[in-house]
Design an enzyme around this catalytic site. Structure first.
Site, PDB file in Angstrom:
ATOM      1  CE  LYS A  81      -0.477  73.246  69.503  1.00 21.56           C
ATOM      2  NZ  LYS A  81      -1.264  72.678  68.376  1.00 21.56           N
ATOM      3  CB  SER A 156       0.455  74.364  65.194  1.00 25.73           C
ATOM      4  OG  SER A 156      -0.578  73.706  65.905  1.00 25.73           O
ATOM      5  CB  SER A 180      -1.639  70.808  65.022  1.00 26.74           C
ATOM      6  OG  SER A 180      -1.505  71.811  64.059  1.00 26.74           O
TER       7      SER A 180
HETATM    8  N1  GLN Z   1      -0.977  72.858  59.521  1.00 23.20           N
HETATM    9  C1  GLN Z   1      -2.385  73.133  59.530  1.00 23.20           C
HETATM   10  C2  GLN Z   1      -2.598  74.622  59.472  1.00 23.20           C
HETATM   11  O1  GLN Z   1      -1.673  75.303  59.289  1.00 23.20           O
HETATM   12  C3  GLN Z   1      -3.031  72.524  60.730  1.00 23.20           C
HETATM   13  C4  GLN Z   1      -2.803  73.275  61.973  1.00 23.20           C
HETATM   14  C5  GLN Z   1      -3.473  72.672  63.157  1.00 23.20           C
HETATM   15  O2  GLN Z   1      -3.892  71.514  63.126  1.00 23.20           O
HETATM   16  N2  GLN Z   1      -3.611  73.478  64.186  1.00 23.20           N
HETATM   17  O3  GLN Z   1      -3.680  75.104  59.612  1.00 23.20           O
END
Ligand code: GLN
Length: 511
Positions: A81, A156, A180
């Site tokens: 990632k 994400s 994420s």
């Molecule tokens: N979807 C969540 C956010 O927008 C989690 C994102 C993540 O785990 N990096 O913050």
């Protein structure tokens, strides 16, 4: 007929490498070819490191031929990632503000991967600075879900999950601040685990919210996640929040999987209203299978869960606004000089205006406000109190259950564009995953089939007390075995082939 090397799990590929049946160069090339064939449609990668990957693979092959004792995963390709800092490989965290930045150092997880001889084939797409649930907030365009290219791959870490689901990499690294790793796994039919906070070093992971972030594995099988976790986990003196525990082998936990007598607590608040019927159906079926194998299913309440999203969207932006202050045009990354010149502040402001996308700006503003004098106690302070309540709820629930369980997310993959104009509904998609980050406990998402109404993947989430990641690998592996026995195949073998002939001619070989 030769085996398609991209269809093998990391574990199976590692066996072929160790017996000499396949070379790492062949395995790496097979994945690079697959990327060239399908990534024009999927867009899982922001950077494909063909040359360095083949050079690393050749080095592993040479060392193996010379009789050197190698790590069992040596020579297996992996996707990374883009939130993870990689020496000599561009790292953007999905943002324009870091476009073209090539870090001079490696994150600790990268150092560990390199020491084990894993071959990094590239950097995967993500929402800018890991803010989002769909990868649509990437400054480089969205990733598409391999199950249906019109749908989101989650976020994400949609790039890592889609790369694994589309057979572009056997496994990948992700990061999880509020879901994420787990939510992309849920919508792509893959496995994703968020470790206990402090279980995997965050050194060199570009911080979103430091008290919530964790790096973890994404894969097609529970065993592959465990094997990868065994490589990246453990104490790191460079991360002050890193636990000093001696961790058990997670791969062993998978191999000894048994749910007889295991108390599984179904979280009352994370089912029913707002949860898609097809998701609930697969969820209940999975529970019935576990019960049939001797698990004891109970129900537990987590009353504070209804406030978890609100608390998260104060704590996370507060920390993010502070972490993102370092992107100031002076130290690294983009620099925009305002027309006609200006002060240092003018340069910083023009750079941040141009370099950050709308979601990053929204959260910086929200976080700065929540931390401002006069509002600090009312917002940030209250959110921290809720965080404590969530932790207490979990402690109470774990007194009556060994693991907790819920669907990983309320719905299957939504359509690209469906929620981009409505941040709140995007945030609500993380209702089931966020509580674990607030409590610092580990969570895993495992595929449990396809929803009847749309034929899209569904994941189940198991949660365990802090430091009990091995327990998650055990229950997840047991369920995976029960499901494969029932189906007679793996879920991902049912995914669309995405072979170039089926795809839009203009997409072919776009990478
Ligand atoms: N979807 C969540 C956010 O927008 C989690 C994102 C993540 O785990 N990096 O913050």
């Amino acid at each position: 007929m030769t085996t398609d090397l991209t269809r093998l799990t990391a574990d199976a590929l590692a066996t072929k490498l160790s017996t000499g049946e396949v070379s790492s160069v062949e395995a790496t090339q097979a994945h690079l070819d697959r990327i060239a064939a399908v990534d024009g449609s999927v867009h899982a990668f922001l950077h494909v490191a063909s040359d360095s990957a083949l050079a690393e693979a050749a080095d592993i092959d040479r060392r193996r031929a010379a009789g050197e004792e190698l790590h069992p995963l040596a020579g297996v390709p992996i996707a990374i990632k883009d939130v993870i800092v990689t020496k000599g490989m561009p790292t953007t965290s999905g943002s324009k503000i870091l476009e073209g930045w090539v870090p001079p150092y490696d994150a600790t997880v990268m150092t560990k991967l390199r020491a084990a001889g894993l071959v990094s084939i590239g950097k995967t797409n993500m929402d800018e600075f890991a803010m989002g649930s769909s990868t649509e907030h990437s400054a480089y365009g969205p990733t598409h879900n391999p199950w249906d290219l019109e749908r989101i791959p989650g976020g994400s870490g949609g790039g890592s999950a889609a790369a694994v689901a589309a057979f572009e990499a056997p496994f990948a690294l992700g990061s999880d601040t509020g879901g994420s790793i787990r939510q992309p796994a849920h919508v792509t039919g893959t496995v994703g685990l968020k470790p206990t906070y402090g279980g995997v070093s965050r050194y060199g992971a570009i911080a979103l919210a430091s008290s919530l972030d964790q790096i973890g594995p994404v894969s097609r099988t529970v065993l592959d996640s465990a094997l990868l976790h065994d490589v990246i986990g453990g104490h790191d003196p460079r991360d002050s929040t890193s636990l000093t525990d001696a961790w058990p082998s997670f791969a062993e936990a998978v191999r000894n999987a048994d749910v007889a007598g295991l108390r599984i607590g179904v979280i009352t608040e994370l089912q029913g209203d707002g949860f898609q019927p097809g998701v609930m159906e697969r969820f209940r079926e999975a529970l019935a299978l576990l019960e049939g194998a001797g698990a004891i299913i109970t129900e537990v309440g987590l009353p504070s869960v209804e406030h978890a999203i609100a608390a998260y969207y104060l704590i996370m932006p507060a920390e993010a606004s502070s972490n993102l202050a370092k992107f100031d045009s002076v130290r690294f990354g983009l620099r925009v000089n305002p027309k006609g010149g200006g002060t240092v502040e003018d340069v910083m402001s023009a750079t941040r205006e141009q370099g950050f996308g709308a979601e990053a700006k929204r959260r910086i503003i929200l976080g700065t406000y929540a931390l401002s004098a006069g509002y600090y106690d009312a917002y940030y302070g209250s959110a921290q109190k809720v965080r404590t309540l969530v932790q207490r709820d979990f402690a109470a629930a774990f007194a009556n259950a060994d693991v907790l369980v819920s669907p990983t997310a309320p719905t299957t993959a939504f359509k690209l564009g469906e929620k981009t104009g409505d941040p709140l509904s995007m945030y609500l998609n993380d209702i089931a995953t966020i509580p674990a980050n607030l409590a610092g406990i580990p969570g895993i998402s495992v595929p449990v089939g396809l929803a009847a109404e749309d034929g899209l993947p569904v994941g189940i989430q198991f949660l365990a007390p802090a430091r009990e990641d091995a327990r998650l690998y055990g229950v997840a592996a047991a369920l995976e075995a029960l499901l494969e026995q029932k189906w007679g195949h793996t879920l991902l073998s049912q995914a669309p082939d995405l072979s170039p002939s089926e795809m839009n001619a203009t997409d072919e070989g776009a990478v």
